[in-house]
Structure formats: C-alpha cells, structure tokens
Scaffold this active site. Sequence first.
Site, PDB file in Angstrom:
ATOM      1  N   SER A 137      26.149  34.458  14.103  1.00  9.02           N
ATOM      2  CA  SER A 137      24.698  34.534  13.857  1.00  9.02           C
ATOM      3  C   SER A 137      24.002  34.411  15.200  1.00  9.02           C
ATOM      4  O   SER A 137      24.553  33.811  16.138  1.00  9.02           O
ATOM      5  CB  SER A 137      24.277  33.370  12.958  1.00  9.02           C
ATOM      6  N   TYR A 150      24.402  24.406  10.748  1.00  9.26           N
ATOM      7  CA  TYR A 150      24.659  25.846  10.591  1.00  9.26           C
ATOM      8  C   TYR A 150      24.825  26.497  11.967  1.00  9.26           C
ATOM      9  O   TYR A 150      25.802  27.204  12.221  1.00  9.26           O
ATOM     10  CB  TYR A 150      23.510  26.501   9.821  1.00  9.26           C
TER      11      TYR A 150
HETATM   12  N1  LIG Z   1      21.191  36.594   5.910  1.00  2.23           N
HETATM   13  C1  LIG Z   1      20.961  36.238   7.171  1.00  2.23           C
HETATM   14  O1  LIG Z   1      19.799  36.150   7.601  1.00  2.23           O
HETATM   15  C2  LIG Z   1      22.118  35.967   8.095  1.00  2.23           C
HETATM   16  C3  LIG Z   1      21.846  35.869   9.470  1.00  2.23           C
HETATM   17  C4  LIG Z   1      22.882  35.616  10.348  1.00  2.23           C
HETATM   18  C5  LIG Z   1      24.167  35.456   9.873  1.00  2.23           C
HETATM   19  N2  LIG Z   1      24.427  35.545   8.524  1.00  2.23           N
HETATM   20  C6  LIG Z   1      25.804  35.332   8.093  1.00  2.23           C
HETATM   21  O2  LIG Z   1      26.246  36.452   7.346  1.00  2.23           O
HETATM   22  C7  LIG Z   1      27.261  36.041   6.439  1.00  2.23           C
HETATM   23  C8  LIG Z   1      26.949  36.620   5.062  1.00  2.23           C
HETATM   24  O3  LIG Z   1      25.750  36.034   4.586  1.00  2.23           O
HETATM   25  P1  LIG Z   1      24.699  36.816   3.685  1.00  2.23           P
HETATM   26  O4  LIG Z   1      23.414  36.765   4.381  1.00  2.23           O
HETATM   27  O5  LIG Z   1      25.258  38.116   3.264  1.00  2.23           O
HETATM   28  O6  LIG Z   1      24.544  35.791   2.476  1.00  2.23           O
HETATM   29  P2  LIG Z   1      25.009  35.841   0.960  1.00  2.23           P
HETATM   30  O7  LIG Z   1      24.574  37.100   0.326  1.00  2.23           O
HETATM   31  O8  LIG Z   1      24.600  34.537   0.388  1.00  2.23           O
HETATM   32  O9  LIG Z   1      26.595  35.925   1.083  1.00  2.23           O
HETATM   33  C9  LIG Z   1      27.416  34.832   1.305  1.00  2.23           C
HETATM   34  C10 LIG Z   1      28.752  35.128   0.652  1.00  2.23           C
HETATM   35  O10 LIG Z   1      29.643  34.027   0.898  1.00  2.23           O
HETATM   36  C11 LIG Z   1      30.251  33.649  -0.326  1.00  2.23           C
HETATM   37  N3  LIG Z   1      30.551  32.228  -0.314  1.00  2.23           N
HETATM   38  C12 LIG Z   1      29.664  31.200  -0.221  1.00  2.23           C
HETATM   39  N4  LIG Z   1      30.320  30.031  -0.311  1.00  2.23           N
HETATM   40  C13 LIG Z   1      31.640  30.336  -0.448  1.00  2.23           C
HETATM   41  C14 LIG Z   1      32.821  29.554  -0.577  1.00  2.23           C
HETATM   42  N5  LIG Z   1      32.757  28.218  -0.598  1.00  2.23           N
HETATM   43  N6  LIG Z   1      34.006  30.200  -0.681  1.00  2.23           N
HETATM   44  C15 LIG Z   1      34.081  31.550  -0.683  1.00  2.23           C
HETATM   45  N7  LIG Z   1      33.000  32.335  -0.540  1.00  2.23           N
HETATM   46  C16 LIG Z   1      31.807  31.731  -0.432  1.00  2.23           C
HETATM   47  C17 LIG Z   1      29.223  33.999  -1.396  1.00  2.23           C
HETATM   48  O11 LIG Z   1      29.820  34.262  -2.668  1.00  2.23           O
HETATM   49  P3  LIG Z   1      30.054  33.126  -3.794  1.00  2.23           P
HETATM   50  O12 LIG Z   1      28.771  32.363  -3.899  1.00  2.23           O
HETATM   51  O13 LIG Z   1      30.425  33.919  -5.000  1.00  2.23           O
HETATM   52  O14 LIG Z   1      31.195  32.291  -3.301  1.00  2.23           O
HETATM   53  C18 LIG Z   1      28.614  35.284  -0.855  1.00  2.23           C
HETATM   54  O15 LIG Z   1      29.386  36.397  -1.270  1.00  2.23           O
HETATM   55  C19 LIG Z   1      27.279  34.512   6.484  1.00  2.23           C
HETATM   56  O16 LIG Z   1      28.354  34.071   7.295  1.00  2.23           O
HETATM   57  C20 LIG Z   1      25.962  34.165   7.133  1.00  2.23           C
HETATM   58  O17 LIG Z   1      25.989  32.935   7.807  1.00  2.23           O
HETATM   59  C21 LIG Z   1      23.416  35.802   7.636  1.00  2.23           C
END
Ligand SMILES: NC(=O)c1ccc[n+]([C@@H]2O[C@H](COP(=O)([O-])OP(=O)(O)OC[C@H]3O[C@@H](n4cnc5c(N)ncnc54)[C@H](OP(=O)(O)O)[C@@H]3O)[C@@H](O)[C@H]2O)c1
Length: 254
Positions: A137, A150
């Site tokens: 991130s 985080y």
């Molecule tokens: N959105 C942003 O602004 C942003 C910015 C920078 C980086 N990121 C990074 O991008 C990545 C994806 O995030 P996203 O934004 O796409 O969010 P998201 O839609 O909430 O996706 C997160 C995924 O992780 C899974 N997950 C959560 N807890 C888990 C666990 N304990 N075991 C296995 N799977 C788990 C969730 O599925 P389940 O709940 O079904 O387990 C979901 O599929 C993350 O690493 C996040 O930190 C996001």
Amino acid sequence: MTKHGLITGAGTGIGAAIAERLAARGTNLILVARDADRLNDVAHRLRAAHGVDVLTVPLDLSRPDAPADLVERLTGIEVDVLVNNAGVAHVGTAAATGPGRIRAMVDLNAAAVAETTARFLPGMLARGDGAIVNIASTAAYSPAPWNAAYAASKAFVLSFTRAVAVETEGTGVRVVAVSPGAVETPMNPGHVRGKRQPEQVADTVMAALDGRAPAVVDGRLNAAQAFVFSRVLPTRTASRLIGRFFARMAASRN
Ligand SMILES: NC(=O)c1ccc[n+]([C@@H]2O[C@H](COP(=O)([O-])OP(=O)(O)OC[C@H]3O[C@@H](n4cnc5c(N)ncnc54)[C@H](OP(=O)(O)O)[C@@H]3O)[C@@H](O)[C@H]2O)c1
C-alpha cells in the site's frame, strides 16, 4: 502447459479484479478467502467467461496454521503465480483499534504474506520459473498515525518483498510488491480524491508481472506522493500530514 495462479482475498475488490486479468490470460486459478459463497461466485463467472479451471479454498489466513494448511490442500498442484492480496485495515488510533484487531491485522497482512511466500518460493526456484506479487500500500511509505498497525504491516510487506526480489534475481522467479493508494473496494468505501478502481490496480499488477522493478506504486499521482512522503519530507512531517488524513477518515467512519 497451463499455468496456475493462486490469489488470496479473491472474493472481492482488488483480488477479484486480478483474478479476472489472470483468467483472461488463460491462467487456471486457485482463489482463497474466508467467504466460500463470494469465492464461488467469482469462480463461476471466470469459468464461464474464460474457460479456465478455478478451485476455491475457503480459509482464514490469519490463523497461524493457515499457510501450511493451504500448501497441504494443494498437494499435486504447481503454483506458478502467487498473489498475496488478502488484507484488512482499521482506521483509528492504536489504542482504539485494540490488541485483538492489531494482532489479527499483523497476522494476516504481514505474517501470512511472508510465510506463504516462503512456502511457495522453493518450488518456483526448483523449476526456475514463477512469480510472486505481494500487495502492499502507499501507506507502507511512511508511518501513518490513525492507521499505525496497517501502515506498519504494509511497510513489512514492502521491505520483505524488496529483499526477496534481490535474493531471487537471475533465478527465473519474479518477485514484486505492488502498492495501491486509495481504491474503491469494500475495504475503502466513500469519497477520497484521486481514488482508483480495482481494475486499474489489476492492470498495474499485470504490468508489474511483466516488468523488472522490485516495487511498483499503482497510479502516477500515488507514485509521486509515495516518493515525496518517503524521500523528500522529514518522516515526522510526512507522518503528521498522513495522520491528518487518516484521523479525518476515522472520524467520518465512527
Ligand atoms: N482499497 C484500498 O484503498 C487499498 C489501498 C491500498 C492497499 N490495499 C490492499 O489491497 C488488498 C485488497 O484489498 P481490497 O481493497 O480489495 O479490499 P477487500 O475488497 O475488502 O478485499 C480483501 C479480501 O481479503 C479477504 N480476507 C480478509 N480477511 C481474510 C482472512 N482472515 N483470511 C483470508 N482472506 C481474508 C477478504 O475476503 P473474506 O472476507 O471472504 O475473507 C477479501 O476478499 C489488501 O491487502 C489491502 O490492504 C487496498
């Protein structure tokens, strides 16, 4: 030979978008997250659209035994592309976030990424082929008050991945960290200036797989911001500015 890509956190957001891009390249997929229904929906869609094989593995990756469990469940399947994408965030002070949430965040965002990398990398090295993408991130580029654990977990991912990228130079295995800024997903609802879409991050991941850099930031504006916050501003100034942003976000969500 058809390749296998393993994507964690593939039921929603960035992970589902990366799954779509890999499937479009003809990669068979293994999708991992906790919610089996959401994984099955994505799997169904990708099989129909791209004719690839998709295996779903419902698993809580924050459990200490999860990476070992995952490897065991995939006995006999070679993973060519590993995308460690699953992650959780909680904005608020460390005190308000609390010990349980902080522990779960570090276990999933940092420990599971490092262990999963370490478990799949030897097979790739033995074959002299493969790729690992770890999703960090822009929060990794400076301490982030009101999002401390985080940002620290993502700084771990960035540092770990950059180091392993050097260790694996010349082996045929590609290792890269990709850092999104704000992206419109269930993790990050609401308006943020310059917010990007999961499909844009997925395109950046595909380009990173084909490139050579050990770390890539998604989007030009985000890359400029990460540079300024990590290399130009004094750390204290950068973290105060970032802290203001996350404090506002925490206030709007509580
Ligand atoms: N959105 C942003 O602004 C942003 C910015 C920078 C980086 N990121 C990074 O991008 C990545 C994806 O995030 P996203 O934004 O796409 O969010 P998201 O839609 O909430 O996706 C997160 C995924 O992780 C899974 N997950 C959560 N807890 C888990 C666990 N304990 N075991 C296995 N799977 C788990 C969730 O599925 P389940 O709940 O079904 O387990 C979901 O599929 C993350 O690493 C996040 O930190 C996001």
